[in-house]
Motif scaffolding. Structure first.
Motif, mmCIF file in Angstrom:
data_model
loop_
_atom_site.group_PDB
_atom_site.id
_atom_site.type_symbol
_atom_site.label_atom_id
_atom_site.label_comp_id
_atom_site.label_asym_id
_atom_site.label_seq_id
_atom_site.Cartn_x
_atom_site.Cartn_y
_atom_site.Cartn_z
ATOM 1 N N ASN A 173 0.838 -1.191 0.000
ATOM 2 C CA ASN A 173 0.000 0.000 0.000
ATOM 3 C C ASN A 173 0.870 1.237 0.000
ATOM 4 O O ASN A 173 1.873 1.303 0.688
ATOM 5 C CB ASN A 173 -0.874 0.017 1.243
ATOM 6 C CG ASN A 173 -1.936 -1.049 1.199
ATOM 7 O OD1 ASN A 173 -2.289 -1.517 0.139
ATOM 8 N ND2 ASN A 173 -2.436 -1.442 2.353
ATOM 9 N N ALA A 174 0.479 2.238 -0.775
ATOM 10 C CA ALA A 174 1.217 3.480 -0.815
ATOM 11 C C ALA A 174 1.088 4.173 0.522
ATOM 12 O O ALA A 174 0.084 4.068 1.209
ATOM 13 C CB ALA A 174 0.659 4.363 -1.921
ATOM 14 N N GLY A 175 2.129 4.893 0.903
ATOM 15 C CA GLY A 175 2.047 5.630 2.145
ATOM 16 C C GLY A 175 3.400 5.745 2.807
ATOM 17 O O GLY A 175 4.444 5.621 2.164
ATOM 18 N N VAL A 176 3.370 6.033 4.099
ATOM 19 C CA VAL A 176 4.576 6.182 4.898
ATOM 20 C C VAL A 176 4.668 4.986 5.850
ATOM 21 O O VAL A 176 3.721 4.729 6.603
ATOM 22 C CB VAL A 176 4.540 7.499 5.702
ATOM 23 C CG1 VAL A 176 5.770 7.605 6.586
ATOM 24 C CG2 VAL A 176 4.449 8.694 4.755
ATOM 25 N N THR A 177 5.772 4.286 5.785
ATOM 26 C CA THR A 177 5.978 3.094 6.617
ATOM 27 C C THR A 177 7.030 3.381 7.672
ATOM 28 O O THR A 177 8.158 3.771 7.343
ATOM 29 C CB THR A 177 6.431 1.905 5.751
ATOM 30 O OG1 THR A 177 5.461 1.659 4.737
ATOM 31 C CG2 THR A 177 6.590 0.662 6.614
ATOM 32 N N GLN A 178 6.641 3.195 8.919
ATOM 33 C CA GLN A 178 7.553 3.406 10.044
ATOM 34 C C GLN A 178 7.801 2.096 10.745
ATOM 35 O O GLN A 178 6.862 1.326 10.991
ATOM 36 C CB GLN A 178 6.905 4.332 11.086
ATOM 37 C CG GLN A 178 7.211 5.785 10.940
ATOM 38 C CD GLN A 178 6.648 6.581 12.089
ATOM 39 O OE1 GLN A 178 5.646 7.274 11.926
ATOM 40 N NE2 GLN A 178 7.283 6.499 13.250
ATOM 41 N N THR A 179 9.050 1.853 11.105
ATOM 42 C CA THR A 179 9.387 0.698 11.932
ATOM 43 C C THR A 179 10.464 1.082 12.934
ATOM 44 O O THR A 179 11.292 1.956 12.661
ATOM 45 C CB THR A 179 9.912 -0.478 11.076
ATOM 46 O OG1 THR A 179 11.024 -0.022 10.306
ATOM 47 C CG2 THR A 179 8.836 -1.035 10.175
ATOM 48 N N PRO A 180 10.469 0.462 14.145
ATOM 49 C CA PRO A 180 9.452 -0.452 14.647
ATOM 50 C C PRO A 180 8.234 0.304 15.177
ATOM 51 O O PRO A 180 8.255 1.524 15.241
ATOM 52 C CB PRO A 180 10.184 -1.148 15.798
ATOM 53 C CG PRO A 180 11.099 -0.090 16.336
ATOM 54 C CD PRO A 180 11.543 0.711 15.135
ATOM 55 N N LYS A 181 7.192 -0.420 15.588
ATOM 56 C CA LYS A 181 6.024 0.229 16.188
ATOM 57 C C LYS A 181 6.244 0.479 17.670
ATOM 58 O O LYS A 181 5.722 1.442 18.237
ATOM 59 C CB LYS A 181 4.777 -0.636 15.990
ATOM 60 C CG LYS A 181 4.288 -0.693 14.567
ATOM 61 C CD LYS A 181 2.898 -1.292 14.483
ATOM 62 C CE LYS A 181 2.452 -1.484 13.059
ATOM 63 N NZ LYS A 181 2.510 -0.251 12.274
ATOM 64 N N GLN A 230 8.826 6.162 2.349
ATOM 65 C CA GLN A 230 7.595 6.514 1.624
ATOM 66 C C GLN A 230 7.779 6.200 0.149
ATOM 67 O O GLN A 230 8.882 6.298 -0.384
ATOM 68 C CB GLN A 230 7.226 7.991 1.853
ATOM 69 C CG GLN A 230 8.316 8.999 1.558
ATOM 70 C CD GLN A 230 8.310 9.569 0.163
ATOM 71 O OE1 GLN A 230 7.397 9.315 -0.634
ATOM 72 N NE2 GLN A 230 9.317 10.365 -0.165
ATOM 73 N N ASP A 231 6.680 5.828 -0.488
ATOM 74 C CA ASP A 231 6.745 5.429 -1.890
ATOM 75 C C ASP A 231 5.900 6.344 -2.764
ATOM 76 O O ASP A 231 5.403 5.928 -3.829
ATOM 77 C CB ASP A 231 6.312 3.968 -2.051
ATOM 78 C CG ASP A 231 4.905 3.714 -1.520
ATOM 79 O OD1 ASP A 231 4.474 2.544 -1.546
ATOM 80 O OD2 ASP A 231 4.247 4.672 -1.057
ATOM 81 N N MET A 232 5.723 7.590 -2.339
ATOM 82 C CA MET A 232 4.888 8.537 -3.072
ATOM 83 C C MET A 232 5.729 9.591 -3.805
ATOM 84 O O MET A 232 5.178 10.549 -4.349
ATOM 85 C CB MET A 232 3.921 9.219 -2.102
ATOM 86 C CG MET A 232 2.984 8.237 -1.424
ATOM 87 S SD MET A 232 2.022 8.956 -0.084
ATOM 88 C CE MET A 232 3.280 9.060 1.200
ATOM 89 N N ASN A 233 7.051 9.444 -3.753
ATOM 90 C CA ASN A 233 7.961 10.387 -4.392
ATOM 91 C C ASN A 233 7.821 11.800 -3.826
ATOM 92 O O ASN A 233 8.027 12.787 -4.542
ATOM 93 C CB ASN A 233 7.744 10.412 -5.919
ATOM 94 C CG ASN A 233 8.985 10.897 -6.648
ATOM 95 O OD1 ASN A 233 10.104 10.654 -6.209
ATOM 96 N ND2 ASN A 233 8.786 11.596 -7.738
ATOM 97 N N SER A 244 5.387 12.811 5.364
ATOM 98 C CA SER A 244 5.901 13.270 4.078
ATOM 99 C C SER A 244 4.851 14.106 3.374
ATOM 100 O O SER A 244 3.654 13.974 3.647
ATOM 101 C CB SER A 244 6.312 12.086 3.201
ATOM 102 O OG SER A 244 5.178 11.431 2.672
ATOM 103 N N SER A 245 5.307 14.969 2.482
ATOM 104 C CA SER A 245 4.390 15.787 1.690
ATOM 105 C C SER A 245 5.156 16.333 0.500
ATOM 106 O O SER A 245 6.375 16.157 0.392
ATOM 107 C CB SER A 245 3.809 16.937 2.508
ATOM 108 O OG SER A 245 4.822 17.863 2.842
#
Lengths: 112, 115
Positions: free
Chosen positions: B1-9, B25-28, B93-94
């Protein structure tokens, strides 16, 4: 004094009630965001406004740039609306950056 | 899914330990930032980046380092953890075109406890 002030800090409502959360800011802005955060959860962007009014489902956001004020309205509130609602502004002095200044949030509890 | 991925929780550290919080993030989006959230306070900006190779300090940068070697990744490093760094950390991100800001997206957060 914080540059972004929200009121009220806490709000309890009965299911079905019309809810208003207010945000006042003291700086010139290029955009204002309303965000939602469920307990222990991530932050979701609800609206980004630079003028006028936006509506999404039961949520309505308005902004008055001259008065430096925005409101978030929830119509026909539901327990699943219980969350912290955060107002954030992008100041015009931020230049090329997208820095946001955040309010401290409004904790909303909607009781069945 | 596109978006911002943070690890760990979730993470528990001992005082003095170091660690890296990951953000991708994979939204460039060219703009990425790290915030911390503490009770009774609004989110506060730690560090931000306006593009690959460019980073700058935010409001509360002490004790943290960042780098931006690619558009996608923006890791936050705690150099020597202190109890005052117990907090919830959010990456966001933005992108913008001129004075218009688009697509502010937050990660799901990292709850860090330093004992």
């Amino acid at each position: 004094k914080n540059e972004v002030e929200q009121s009220p800090q806490n709000l309890t409502a009965q299911e079905g009630e019309f809810i208003t959360i207010n945000c006042s800011y003291s700086v010139g802005i290029s955009a204002l965001h309303w965000l939602q955060q469920h307990p222990g959860g991530g932050i979701v962007s609800l609206f980004m406004l630079s003028s006028g009014k936006k509506k999404h489902g039961r949520l309505i956001a308005t902004i008055n740039i001259q008065e430096k004020h925005s409101s978030l309205h929830i119509t026909a509130s539901h327990p699943r609306d219980s969350a912290v609602y955060i107002c954030a502004v992008r100041p015009r002095y931020g230049g090329a950056t997208n820095k946001l200044i955040f309010g401290t949030g409004t904790l909303l509890a909607v009781q069945p | 899914n596109a978006g911002v991925t943070q690890t760990p929780k979730f993470q528990v550290l001992k005082t003095g330990q170091s660690m890296t919080l990951q953000c991708a993030q994979d939204m460039n989006h060219e703009y990425m930032s790290w915030y911390r959230q503490d009770p009774g306070m609004g989110l506060r900006l730690i560090h931000y980046s306006v593009g690959a190779g460019i980073t700058d300090q935010g409001e509360v940068p002490n004790g943290y380092n960042v780098s931006r070697s690619t558009t996608e990744d923006f890791p936050l490093r705690l150099l020597s953890a202190a109890p005052s760094q117990t907090s919830v950390y959010f990456c966001a991100s933005s992108y913008s075109q001129g004075t218009k800001t688009y697509g502010y997206t937050f990660g799901s957060g990292t709850r860090l406890t330093v004992v």
